[in-house]
Design a protein around this motif. Structure first.
Motif, mmCIF file in Angstrom:
data_model
loop_
_atom_site.group_PDB
_atom_site.id
_atom_site.type_symbol
_atom_site.label_atom_id
_atom_site.label_comp_id
_atom_site.label_asym_id
_atom_site.label_seq_id
_atom_site.Cartn_x
_atom_site.Cartn_y
_atom_site.Cartn_z
ATOM 1 N N VAL A 1 0.990 -1.187 -0.072
ATOM 2 C CA VAL A 1 -0.033 -0.085 -0.109
ATOM 3 C C VAL A 1 0.994 1.343 -0.173
ATOM 4 N N GLY A 2 1.735 1.260 0.998
ATOM 5 C CA GLY A 2 2.829 2.453 0.961
ATOM 6 C C GLY A 2 3.491 2.772 -0.336
ATOM 7 N N SER A 3 4.110 1.717 -1.146
ATOM 8 C CA SER A 3 4.484 2.003 -2.396
ATOM 9 C C SER A 3 3.965 2.592 -3.482
ATOM 10 N N ILE A 4 2.369 1.852 -3.453
ATOM 11 C CA ILE A 4 1.402 2.265 -4.416
ATOM 12 C C ILE A 4 1.189 3.889 -4.203
ATOM 13 N N LEU A 5 0.949 4.279 -2.878
ATOM 14 C CA LEU A 5 0.659 5.804 -2.534
ATOM 15 C C LEU A 5 1.976 6.387 -2.942
ATOM 16 N N LEU A 6 3.098 6.265 -2.589
ATOM 17 C CA LEU A 6 4.205 7.052 -3.048
ATOM 18 C C LEU A 6 4.375 7.120 -4.566
ATOM 19 N N ILE A 7 4.137 6.156 -5.238
ATOM 20 C CA ILE A 7 4.251 6.068 -6.978
ATOM 21 C C ILE A 7 3.191 6.940 -7.418
ATOM 22 N N ALA A 8 1.896 6.875 -6.730
ATOM 23 C CA ALA A 8 0.637 7.327 -7.222
ATOM 24 C C ALA A 8 0.835 8.961 -7.134
ATOM 25 N N GLY A 9 1.650 9.206 -6.017
ATOM 26 C CA GLY A 9 1.633 10.712 -5.249
ATOM 27 C C GLY A 9 2.508 11.213 -6.442
ATOM 28 N N LEU B 1 2.791 19.174 -2.361
ATOM 29 C CA LEU B 1 2.396 18.580 -1.064
ATOM 30 C C LEU B 1 1.007 18.501 -0.851
ATOM 31 N N LEU B 2 0.150 19.499 -1.572
ATOM 32 C CA LEU B 2 -1.183 19.319 -1.593
ATOM 33 C C LEU B 2 -1.761 18.338 -2.603
ATOM 34 N N ILE B 3 -0.851 17.915 -3.602
ATOM 35 C CA ILE B 3 -1.633 16.649 -4.219
ATOM 36 C C ILE B 3 -1.185 15.321 -3.366
ATOM 37 N N PHE B 4 -0.296 15.192 -2.655
ATOM 38 C CA PHE B 4 0.110 14.024 -1.746
ATOM 39 C C PHE B 4 -1.139 13.947 -0.835
ATOM 40 N N GLY C 1 -3.745 10.832 -0.569
ATOM 41 C CA GLY C 1 -3.974 10.214 0.553
ATOM 42 C C GLY C 1 -5.655 10.001 0.997
ATOM 43 N N MET C 2 -5.947 11.245 0.703
ATOM 44 C CA MET C 2 -7.630 11.364 0.994
ATOM 45 C C MET C 2 -8.208 10.128 -0.094
ATOM 46 N N GLY C 3 -7.816 10.460 -1.318
ATOM 47 C CA GLY C 3 -8.327 9.399 -2.339
ATOM 48 C C GLY C 3 -8.331 7.830 -1.944
ATOM 49 N N PHE C 4 -6.987 7.667 -1.296
ATOM 50 C CA PHE C 4 -7.085 6.045 -0.880
ATOM 51 C C PHE C 4 -7.720 5.857 0.378
ATOM 52 N N GLN D 1 8.087 14.561 4.357
ATOM 53 C CA GLN D 1 6.934 15.577 4.035
ATOM 54 C C GLN D 1 5.848 14.697 3.049
ATOM 55 N N ILE D 2 6.252 14.022 2.278
ATOM 56 C CA ILE D 2 5.265 13.266 1.576
ATOM 57 C C ILE D 2 4.755 11.982 2.162
ATOM 58 N N VAL D 3 5.378 11.246 3.236
ATOM 59 C CA VAL D 3 4.937 10.211 4.214
ATOM 60 C C VAL D 3 3.865 10.987 4.867
#
Length: 492
Positions: A12-20, A35-38, A42-45, A300-302
């Protein structure tokens, strides 16, 4: 929360990072802070999106604490004392008095809203002040992410002023949040003298520990280098840089934990430690800075992804109307009023500069992290506080974050004549000259110091490998290397 295996968490973490990262690639084109995109990813997932369940406030708070230490330290490392020296007093005024005034002005407005029949929030004065205190600090990452991506230079020393304010105002907001939580949970009254004493103690110990740990870490690095040379280790330079970077990372967490154990402000200590180390002549300073920059972006991304997962968007709808009012008040009245009052003693700061500083008061991850503290301490109404802070942060990033550059242009605060900070991707020591005066028109006619060689010429956006007949024009930038001719030199 349903138990997830380590493999599932990694997936899940890797998918979130790559998608972001992929989605964030287009953020600058549409003018949104990356950072708003990330946060939105996160909200989308999250619960109301792809359905990932994450509601552990304790874990979120711990991760946020680690991330904030690294972010503040890296911000300190990137702050040059020579740059902030002209704006150190205004910067401190904004990060202390400005934060206090923002908290009290906005807290008063929230308290007035709570007394109105049509609103669906009913906070007493102290909870109103607590809500405002969590949002009283600004976010430097979003602002300078935009300025950095656009290669924008600011007039009137505005960039170092905002760097200093953003890096040093989180400790004040943190202290206000903690003091108010303790007052509310203990059922006591807020004493002005008690607040002054606790702030003085926290900032005094924090400042002293920051200076002490900065100097201690610098000496440890020097000892590491000399001890290795004395033993004839012949360590590879890249390995030495990696080891020193890890040592510095350990010093960051040691500084925070030791200062906190002594009842000081760990965040302030970490920031001051970063400033001291950042202005030292560290071995391979650029490599260490790149390492810390990478760690900062990762943290910051995490944090933004985690906070996006943490919130339930449908719960924010219940407080959307009142959150909108609070957010607009902070942007249009609370922040500008605190900025103008804080900077009133400084006559040299222009009206346009004050207006822009007022506008560039973005809220980011830090207010949301601070909003987890009331939840963890079971403060009454903590759920509403968290959702309101999240909504206001989104509003700030959407409205202010998309207009940082345009507002600076309208106020004529962009310095179009400023030279780029680096031209060839190499680091120059502060004591080296960066300009050259010559009577010749070609490289052959130039009187360069002995042992010097021009490796490259930059003209506008074009790079040229020169020869002796290349004619120079005003504005050319030369990359010159010079052999080390000092008695103790070992390398050319």
């Amino acid at each position: 929360m349903e138990y997830l295996s380590s493999e599932s968490v990694m997936l899940v973490g890797s998918i979130l990072l790559i998608a972001g990262v992929l989605i964030g690639k287009s953020s600058y084109r549409i003018g949104l802070p990356i950072l708003l995109i990330f946060l939105l990813v996160g909200m989308g997932f999250g619960t109301d999106g792809a359905g990932i369940q994450f509601s552990d406030m304790h874990t979120a708070q711990s991760i946020g604490m680690v991330a904030l230490c690294i972010i503040l330290f890296s911000g300190g490392m990137g702050t040059k004392i020579s740059a902030i020296r002209p704006v150190i007093m205004p910067g401190i005024a904004l990060s202390t008095a400005g934060v206090l005034m923002t908290a009290f002005i906005t807290g008063g407005f929230i308290w007035l809203l709570s007394g109105m029949e049509w609103t669906n929030i009913h906070f007493a004065f102290l909870p109103s002040l607590l809500l405002a205190a969590t949002m009283s600090s600004t976010d430097s990452a979003s602002v300078f992410g935009i300025l950095g991506s656009q290669k924008v230079a600011m007039r009137n020393n505005l960039r170092p002023l905002l760097e200093l304010e953003s890096g040093s105002n989180d400790p004040m907001a943190y202290m206000l949040t903690i003091i108010l939580i303790e007052t509310i949970t203990m059922g006591s009254e807020l004493s002005g003298w008690s607040v002054i004493w606790q702030l003085s103690l926290q900032f005094g110990i924090g400042g002293l520990m920051g200076v002490a740990m900065g100097k201690t870490t610098s000496r440890l690095i020097a000892f590491y280098r000399t001890w290795g040379n004395a033993k004839g280790a012949g360590e590879d330079p890249s390995q030495a840089t990696a080891m020193i970077s890890i040592m510095i990372l350990g010093a960051v967490f040691l500084t925070f934990s030791a200062t906190t154990a002594l009842a000081g402000n760990g965040y302030l200590a970490v920031y001051i430690c970063g400033i001291l180390l950042g202005n030292e002549r560290l071995p391979n300073h650029r490599g260490i800075s790149k390492f810390m920059d990478g760690m900062t972006w990762l943290m910051q991304i995490v944090v933004f992804l985690m906070l996006g997962l943490l919130v339930n968007p449908h719960e924010m709808l219940d407080v959307a109307a009142v959150s909108l009012l609070i957010g607009v008040f902070m942007i249009a009245i609370g922040r500008p009023l605190s900025v103008f009052l804080s900077l009133a003693p400084f006559r040299g700061i222009t009206l346009r500069s004050k207006l822009w500083v007022s506008w560039v008061g973005l809220r980011g991850a830090v207010p949301i992290i601070f909003a987890t503290y009331p939840v963890v301490e079971n403060v009454q109404g903590a759920g509403e506080i968290f959702n309101i802070v999240f909504f206001v942060t989104l509003l700030s990033l959407l409205i202010q974050g998309t207009s940082v550059i345009s507002s600076a242009r309208k106020l004529d605060l962009i310095d179009t004549d400023a030279a780029p900070e680096e031209d060839f991707g190499v680091e120059l020591a502060d004591e080296l000259p960066t300009s050259l005066h010559t009577k010749g028109n070609t490289l052959r006619e130039m009187s360069l110091p002995k042992g010097s060689l021009v490796m490259m010429v930059k003209r506008g956006g074009r790079y040229m490998v020169p020869n002796g007949t290349l004619k120079l024009v005003p504005g050319d930038r030369l990359l010159v290397i010079q052999e080390d001719v000092t008695p103790d030199s070992r390398h050319a």
